[in-house]
Design a protein around this motif. Sequence first.
Motif, PDB file in Angstrom:
ATOM      1  N   ALA A  86       4.676   7.182  11.804  1.00 33.42           N
ATOM      2  CA  ALA A  86       3.741   6.996  12.763  1.00 33.42           C
ATOM      3  C   ALA A  86       2.794   5.843  12.434  1.00 33.42           C
ATOM      4  N   TRP A  87       1.552   5.765  13.019  1.00 37.32           N
ATOM      5  CA  TRP A  87       0.592   4.651  12.502  1.00 37.32           C
ATOM      6  C   TRP A  87       0.084   5.339  11.066  1.00 37.32           C
ATOM      7  N   LEU A  88       0.153   4.282  10.161  1.00 35.73           N
ATOM      8  CA  LEU A  88      -0.122   4.629   8.813  1.00 35.73           C
ATOM      9  C   LEU A  88      -1.784   4.609   8.514  1.00 35.73           C
ATOM     10  N   THR A  89      -2.324   5.687   7.678  1.00 33.51           N
ATOM     11  CA  THR A  89      -3.656   5.647   7.246  1.00 33.51           C
ATOM     12  C   THR A  89      -3.603   5.948   5.778  1.00 33.51           C
ATOM     13  N   ASP A  90      -4.627   5.501   5.348  1.00 31.34           N
ATOM     14  CA  ASP A  90      -4.818   5.532   3.717  1.00 31.34           C
ATOM     15  C   ASP A  90      -5.067   6.898   3.273  1.00 31.34           C
ATOM     16  N   ALA A  91      -6.073   7.695   3.571  1.00 32.37           N
ATOM     17  CA  ALA A  91      -6.531   8.779   3.166  1.00 32.37           C
ATOM     18  C   ALA A  91      -6.005  10.104   3.656  1.00 32.37           C
ATOM     19  N   PRO A  92      -5.394  10.812   2.851  1.00 38.18           N
ATOM     20  CA  PRO A  92      -4.906  12.306   3.485  1.00 38.18           C
ATOM     21  C   PRO A  92      -6.106  13.003   3.632  1.00 38.18           C
ATOM     22  N   VAL A  93      -6.079  13.631   5.171  1.00 42.35           N
ATOM     23  CA  VAL A  93      -7.174  14.283   5.466  1.00 42.35           C
ATOM     24  C   VAL A  93      -6.945  15.817   5.148  1.00 42.35           C
ATOM     25  N   ALA A  94      -7.944  16.600   4.961  1.00 49.11           N
ATOM     26  CA  ALA A  94      -7.662  18.028   4.742  1.00 49.11           C
ATOM     27  C   ALA A  94      -7.425  18.717   5.944  1.00 49.11           C
ATOM     28  N   GLY A  95      -6.750  19.809   5.788  1.00 48.12           N
ATOM     29  CA  GLY A  95      -6.232  20.460   6.989  1.00 48.12           C
ATOM     30  C   GLY A  95      -5.162  20.021   7.977  1.00 48.12           C
ATOM     31  N   GLN A  96      -4.244  18.773   7.219  1.00 48.22           N
ATOM     32  CA  GLN A  96      -3.347  18.132   7.863  1.00 48.22           C
ATOM     33  C   GLN A  96      -2.094  18.178   7.230  1.00 48.22           C
ATOM     34  N   ARG A  97      -1.043  18.863   7.966  1.00 52.41           N
ATOM     35  CA  ARG A  97       0.237  18.904   7.377  1.00 52.41           C
ATOM     36  C   ARG A  97       1.188  17.810   7.928  1.00 52.41           C
ATOM     37  N   VAL A  98       2.655  17.969   7.567  1.00 56.08           N
ATOM     38  CA  VAL A  98       3.462  16.920   7.803  1.00 56.08           C
ATOM     39  C   VAL A  98       4.425  17.668   8.807  1.00 56.08           C
ATOM     40  N   ARG A 117       0.880  -1.252  -0.046  1.00 60.73           N
ATOM     41  CA  ARG A 117      -0.011  -0.098  -0.011  1.00 60.73           C
ATOM     42  C   ARG A 117       0.805   1.170   0.139  1.00 60.73           C
ATOM     43  N   LEU A 118       1.886   1.425   0.795  1.00 61.04           N
ATOM     44  CA  LEU A 118       2.858   2.438   0.926  1.00 61.04           C
ATOM     45  C   LEU A 118       3.571   2.403  -0.511  1.00 61.04           C
ATOM     46  N   GLN A 160      -0.403   9.714  13.939  1.00 59.59           N
ATOM     47  CA  GLN A 160      -0.719   8.994  12.646  1.00 59.59           C
ATOM     48  C   GLN A 160       0.053   9.855  11.562  1.00 59.59           C
ATOM     49  N   VAL A 161       0.007   9.295  10.424  1.00 60.22           N
ATOM     50  CA  VAL A 161       0.460   9.855   9.229  1.00 60.22           C
ATOM     51  C   VAL A 161       0.010   8.859   8.014  1.00 60.22           C
ATOM     52  N   CYS A 162      -0.419   9.817   6.861  1.00 61.89           N
ATOM     53  CA  CYS A 162      -1.096   9.143   5.814  1.00 61.89           C
ATOM     54  C   CYS A 162       0.196   8.464   4.813  1.00 61.89           C
ATOM     55  N   ARG A 163      -0.318   7.516   4.331  1.00 62.45           N
ATOM     56  CA  ARG A 163       0.896   6.818   3.318  1.00 62.45           C
ATOM     57  C   ARG A 163       1.217   7.639   2.176  1.00 62.45           C
ATOM     58  N   GLN A 164       0.407   8.557   1.577  1.00 62.52           N
ATOM     59  CA  GLN A 164       0.718   9.638   0.522  1.00 62.52           C
ATOM     60  C   GLN A 164       1.931  10.598   1.026  1.00 62.52           C
ATOM     61  N   ASP A 165       1.793  11.076   2.236  1.00 60.99           N
ATOM     62  CA  ASP A 165       2.977  11.883   2.870  1.00 60.99           C
ATOM     63  C   ASP A 165       4.091  11.217   3.099  1.00 60.99           C
ATOM     64  N   VAL A 166       3.959   9.840   3.677  1.00 58.56           N
ATOM     65  CA  VAL A 166       5.305   9.103   3.920  1.00 58.56           C
ATOM     66  C   VAL A 166       6.021   8.813   2.391  1.00 58.56           C
ATOM     67  N   ALA A 167       5.174   8.362   1.275  1.00 62.85           N
ATOM     68  CA  ALA A 167       5.651   7.953   0.043  1.00 62.85           C
ATOM     69  C   ALA A 167       6.338   9.289  -0.330  1.00 62.85           C
ATOM     70  N   GLU A 168       5.787  10.605  -0.091  1.00 62.65           N
ATOM     71  CA  GLU A 168       6.460  11.795  -0.794  1.00 62.65           C
ATOM     72  C   GLU A 168       7.859  11.856   0.036  1.00 62.65           C
ATOM     73  N   ALA A 169       7.573  11.761   1.198  1.00 62.55           N
ATOM     74  CA  ALA A 169       9.217  11.852   2.096  1.00 62.55           C
ATOM     75  C   ALA A 169      10.116  11.125   1.617  1.00 62.55           C
ATOM     76  N   CYS A 170       9.797   9.871   1.242  1.00 67.10           N
ATOM     77  CA  CYS A 170      10.577   8.746   0.766  1.00 67.10           C
ATOM     78  C   CYS A 170      11.290   9.222  -0.454  1.00 67.10           C
ATOM     79  N   ILE A 227       4.872   5.181  -3.804  1.00 67.00           N
ATOM     80  CA  ILE A 227       6.277   5.511  -4.015  1.00 67.00           C
ATOM     81  C   ILE A 227       6.656   5.181  -5.652  1.00 67.00           C
ATOM     82  N   VAL A 228       6.183   4.017  -5.851  1.00 63.10           N
ATOM     83  CA  VAL A 228       6.568   3.462  -7.385  1.00 63.10           C
ATOM     84  C   VAL A 228       5.638   4.498  -8.434  1.00 63.10           C
ATOM     85  N   GLN A 229       4.479   4.981  -7.834  1.00 61.77           N
ATOM     86  CA  GLN A 229       3.810   5.930  -8.943  1.00 61.77           C
ATOM     87  C   GLN A 229       4.613   7.162  -8.900  1.00 61.77           C
ATOM     88  N   LYS A 230       5.069   7.656  -7.917  1.00 57.47           N
ATOM     89  CA  LYS A 230       5.734   8.970  -7.871  1.00 57.47           C
ATOM     90  C   LYS A 230       7.036   8.955  -8.673  1.00 57.47           C
TER      91      LYS A 230
END
Length: 230
Positions: free
Chosen positions: A155-167, A13-14, A178-188, A18-21
């Motif tokens: 942190a604990w991974l979530t699937d959907a980014p939540v509006a109004g949340q930053r890294v 899922r993560l 918690q942190v969404c997988r999209q943000d972790v993928a971008e960090a990687c 990463i692959v797509q990015k």
Amino acid sequence: MDSHAVVIGGAGRLGRLIVQKLLDRGERVRVVGRSVQSARRSLPPGAVFYQGDVRDPQALVEPLARSSALIYCVEPGTSDDGPDRPETTLYQGVRHALAAAAVGAHRPHVVLVSQMHATHRAHPLNAYGRVLDWRLAGEDAVRDSGLRYTVVRPAWLTDAPVAGQRVRLEQGDRGFGQVCRQDVAEACVQALYCESAAGVTFEIFNEAGVGSTPWSEAFAALTGDRVPVG
Ligand SMILES: NC(=O)c1ccc[n+]([C@@H]2O[C@H](COP(=O)([O-])OP(=O)(O)OC[C@H]3O[C@@H](n4cnc5c(N)ncnc54)[C@H](OP(=O)(O)O)[C@@H]3O)[C@@H](O)[C@H]2O)c1
């Protein structure tokens, strides 16, 4: 990048984010995982799949040969013993990947996905096959590898980014959240392109707020794992 990137666990899922990015940036991407079916279901066109298990060092030689980047995001088993104990993927598998990556002239940047609490030996999670001890041992293997690296502790991974949340990036392994997988993928992925991400270990969280710091600045604000000698 001069050559291809390898995402071990890239059909997960993560990993698939990463692959797509990486593909979106025009990189050549190889993915390693055990399940062909899961790769068929999950991988975007353009990624080249290598069936392999990180517990088998030979399986990693071909995909990692002459690579420019290695991202390791493998989910461990949680048995106390046998092949599905965390040691086999979080430590031995990491060592196998590092050995395969270090062959030849190419020296890939290694991004290891670990987890928050990796240093908390007394945490209840560690009852599952000493998963946290082996996380830390895998991190240490990366830090000691002599390769350029970044260790990311989500942190604990979530699937959907939540509006109004930053890294928010932290160090010291004291945080929880918690942190969404999209943000972790971008960090990687950003870690591969930002000089300031080399040689650092950090935790990553989401928090309420808007306007995240640019990645290169967020990495530059972190303390390196070692003070350069000389
Ligand atoms: N869940 C959380 O809250 C959390 C928090 C912090 C960190 N993490 C870590 O973040 C990473 C990504 O998590 P996720 O939930 O996105 O993972 P996931 O969807 O479970 O994907 C994990 C990937 O690992 C691959 N894999 C597992 N064992 C393997 C082996 N022996 N050899 C090769 N590949 C193997 C799997 O592919 P095959 O099955 O096809 O081999 C799968 O593609 C993992 O390292 C996870 O432990 C998770």
